[in-house]
Write a protein that holds these residues in place. Structure first.
Motif, PDB file in Angstrom:
ATOM      1  N   SER A   1       0.880  -1.267   0.139  1.00  0.00           N
ATOM      2  CA  SER A   1       0.121   0.036  -0.045  1.00  0.00           C
ATOM      3  C   SER A   1       0.946   1.165   0.064  1.00  0.00           C
ATOM      4  O   SER A   1       1.947   1.314   0.659  1.00  0.00           O
ATOM      5  N   LEU A   2       0.345   2.202  -0.585  1.00  0.00           N
ATOM      6  CA  LEU A   2       0.882   3.713  -0.708  1.00  0.00           C
ATOM      7  C   LEU A   2       0.391   4.527   0.476  1.00  0.00           C
ATOM      8  O   LEU A   2      -0.742   4.778   0.475  1.00  0.00           O
TER       9      LEU A   2
ATOM     10  N   SER B   1      -3.614  -2.443  10.899  1.00  0.00           N
ATOM     11  CA  SER B   1      -2.412  -2.587  10.025  1.00  0.00           C
ATOM     12  C   SER B   1      -1.232  -2.206  10.649  1.00  0.00           C
ATOM     13  O   SER B   1      -0.063  -2.758  10.340  1.00  0.00           O
ATOM     14  N   GLY B   2      -1.265  -0.959  11.216  1.00  0.00           N
ATOM     15  CA  GLY B   2       0.197  -0.067  11.391  1.00  0.00           C
ATOM     16  C   GLY B   2       0.676   0.732  10.503  1.00  0.00           C
ATOM     17  O   GLY B   2       1.496   1.375  10.932  1.00  0.00           O
ATOM     18  N   TYR B   3       0.026   0.909   9.492  1.00  0.00           N
ATOM     19  CA  TYR B   3       0.456   1.870   8.357  1.00  0.00           C
ATOM     20  C   TYR B   3       0.512   3.298   8.883  1.00  0.00           C
ATOM     21  O   TYR B   3       1.471   3.950   8.626  1.00  0.00           O
ATOM     22  N   ASP B   4      -0.544   3.651   9.721  1.00  0.00           N
ATOM     23  CA  ASP B   4      -0.711   4.938  10.432  1.00  0.00           C
ATOM     24  C   ASP B   4       0.537   5.062  11.168  1.00  0.00           C
ATOM     25  O   ASP B   4       0.992   6.155  11.430  1.00  0.00           O
ATOM     26  N   ILE B   5       1.116   4.025  12.125  1.00  0.00           N
ATOM     27  CA  ILE B   5       1.976   4.400  13.205  1.00  0.00           C
ATOM     28  C   ILE B   5       3.531   4.513  11.934  1.00  0.00           C
ATOM     29  O   ILE B   5       4.412   5.384  12.324  1.00  0.00           O
TER      30      ILE B   5
ATOM     31  N   ALA C   1       6.712   9.940   1.764  1.00  0.00           N
ATOM     32  CA  ALA C   1       5.711   8.733   1.287  1.00  0.00           C
ATOM     33  C   ALA C   1       6.475   7.537   1.751  1.00  0.00           C
ATOM     34  O   ALA C   1       7.673   7.249   1.620  1.00  0.00           O
ATOM     35  N   ILE C   2       5.513   6.442   1.966  1.00  0.00           N
ATOM     36  CA  ILE C   2       6.120   5.209   2.140  1.00  0.00           C
ATOM     37  C   ILE C   2       5.375   4.006   1.494  1.00  0.00           C
ATOM     38  O   ILE C   2       3.986   4.143   1.067  1.00  0.00           O
ATOM     39  N   THR C   3       5.853   3.161   1.036  1.00  0.00           N
ATOM     40  CA  THR C   3       4.871   1.620   0.723  1.00  0.00           C
ATOM     41  C   THR C   3       4.921   0.743   1.857  1.00  0.00           C
ATOM     42  O   THR C   3       5.885   0.986   2.742  1.00  0.00           O
ATOM     43  N   TYR C   4       3.980   0.213   2.422  1.00  0.00           N
ATOM     44  CA  TYR C   4       3.848  -0.674   3.587  1.00  0.00           C
ATOM     45  C   TYR C   4       3.240  -1.941   3.254  1.00  0.00           C
ATOM     46  O   TYR C   4       2.092  -1.777   2.467  1.00  0.00           O
ATOM     47  N   GLN C   5       3.744  -2.729   3.778  1.00  0.00           N
ATOM     48  CA  GLN C   5       2.962  -4.156   3.669  1.00  0.00           C
ATOM     49  C   GLN C   5       3.225  -4.885   5.004  1.00  0.00           C
ATOM     50  O   GLN C   5       4.371  -4.844   5.526  1.00  0.00           O
ATOM     51  N   ILE C   6       2.382  -6.033   5.216  1.00  0.00           N
ATOM     52  CA  ILE C   6       2.599  -6.651   6.313  1.00  0.00           C
ATOM     53  C   ILE C   6       3.049  -8.051   5.937  1.00  0.00           C
ATOM     54  O   ILE C   6       2.201  -8.589   5.011  1.00  0.00           O
ATOM     55  N   PHE C   7       4.323  -8.298   6.117  1.00  0.00           N
ATOM     56  CA  PHE C   7       4.873  -9.681   5.658  1.00  0.00           C
ATOM     57  C   PHE C   7       5.435 -10.291   6.743  1.00  0.00           C
ATOM     58  O   PHE C   7       6.150  -9.981   7.766  1.00  0.00           O
ATOM     59  N   ASN C   8       5.042 -11.574   6.692  1.00  0.00           N
ATOM     60  CA  ASN C   8       5.096 -12.532   8.099  1.00  0.00           C
ATOM     61  C   ASN C   8       4.903 -11.930   9.208  1.00  0.00           C
ATOM     62  O   ASN C   8       5.204 -12.011  10.340  1.00  0.00           O
TER      63      ASN C   8
END
Length: 303
Positions: free
Chosen positions: A24-25, A146-150, A158-165
């Protein structure tokens, strides 16, 4: 005196599916929240929260022993939520506030708290910095999500954010579209409870792999997009994908079907902000429909 500050957030791609591993962006906003801590002699925690106008909207006191509520002003649920956050911080760091003196704490928002830019996430990140604990773990013990807000609270790009494992994968990116003068954020006049939206999404139980793959591609394409027409196509495609995933109509079809441009929901659908792409300033269009908060991209996103 100690001072901490965290950025607000907006999720441009991957709402809902970010929970299931979509790339996600996300972008930090110029708006955020600060936390100021002053030592006092009494062994209590006195808490005051101020909104963007300087108005006191919460006041309460907590004991250091398990953070029991001594008294609170106006909002008992907020007092309970703060108590839970402070207790969780102590679970993560048993030495947190293990001191002979107390503290006066003041939080200051610089955006209206109903905007949905991260009233909770900026607080969690500030408390985590104060308590010297992992903000993602503190979020997990309190609000969840998800934690993207943290991640946005902690990054100035800007960031890309992904929950991986089950762990956050955060990648700072250069997202500064040359057509940003055509992008606007519009507030839909109501705060959306993201926890309710997540619960609805989780209850649907579906195979998300095809949708996540397409969202990942859209995120990649957005990062290199160089013209507003292509960008409009990307966000319209994204809207249709999420509409199918959560079985809800798009916000454009509900409220703005005559809008000359593209519209995308941000975060939990049905409230908070939308992103509008338009070759002409759409402020009058939205204001004529009763949506008076229209913010240009440059006035919202952290530079």
């Amino acid at each position: 005196m100690e001072t901490y500050r965290s950025n607000g957030k907006l999720l441009l791609t991957g709402e809902y599916v970010v929970l299931d591993g979509a790339v996600s962006l996300a972008v930090p906003t110029q708006y955020g929240q600060s936390l100021v801590i002053k030592p006092i002699e009494a062994q209590h925690l006195y808490w005051k929260s101020f909104d963007n106008t300087g108005t006191l909207w919460f006041e309460g006191a907590f004991s250091f022993k398990n953070f029991e509520i001594i008294n609170q002003h106006q909002n008992e649920s907020i007092a309970q939520r703060l108590k839970d956050i402070l207790r969780a911080a102590r679970i993560l760091n048993p030495d947190f506030l293990n001191t002979p003196n107390g503290y006066e704490v003041e939080t200051q928002l610089d955006f209206p708290k109903n905007w949905g830019l991260g009233t909770s996430s900026t607080l969690i990140n500030n408390v985590a910095k104060w308590a010297n604990v992992n903000a993602f773990k503190l979020l997990e013990l309190t609000f969840g999500g998800s934690g993207y807000d943290i991640a946005c609270a902690q990054h100035n790009t800007a960031i890309t954010y992904q929950i991986f494992n089950k762990e956050p994968r955060i990648n700072p990116v250069a997202f500064n579209p040359i057509f940003k003068k055509h992008l606007y954020f519009v507030y839909l006049n109501k705060k959306q409870n993201s926890r309710d939206g997540i619960a609805h999404y989780k209850a649907l139980e579906q195979d998300l792999k095809p949708i996540i793959s397409k969202i990942n591609t859209i995120t990649e394409q957005m990062l290199v997009c160089s013209d507003v027409n292509t960008f409009e196509t990307l966000i319209e495609t994204h809207e249709q994908l999420i509409s199918k995933a959560i079985q809800q109509p798009t916000v454009k079809s509900l409220y703005f079907n005559d809008f000359k441009g593209a519209i995308k929901s941000l975060g939990a659908w049905g409230g908070d902000f939308i992103l509008a792409a338009s070759k002409t300033n759409p402020s009058l269009y939205f204001k004529n429909k009763g949506f008076n908060t229209v913010i240009a991209y440059n006035d919202m996103i952290l530079k």
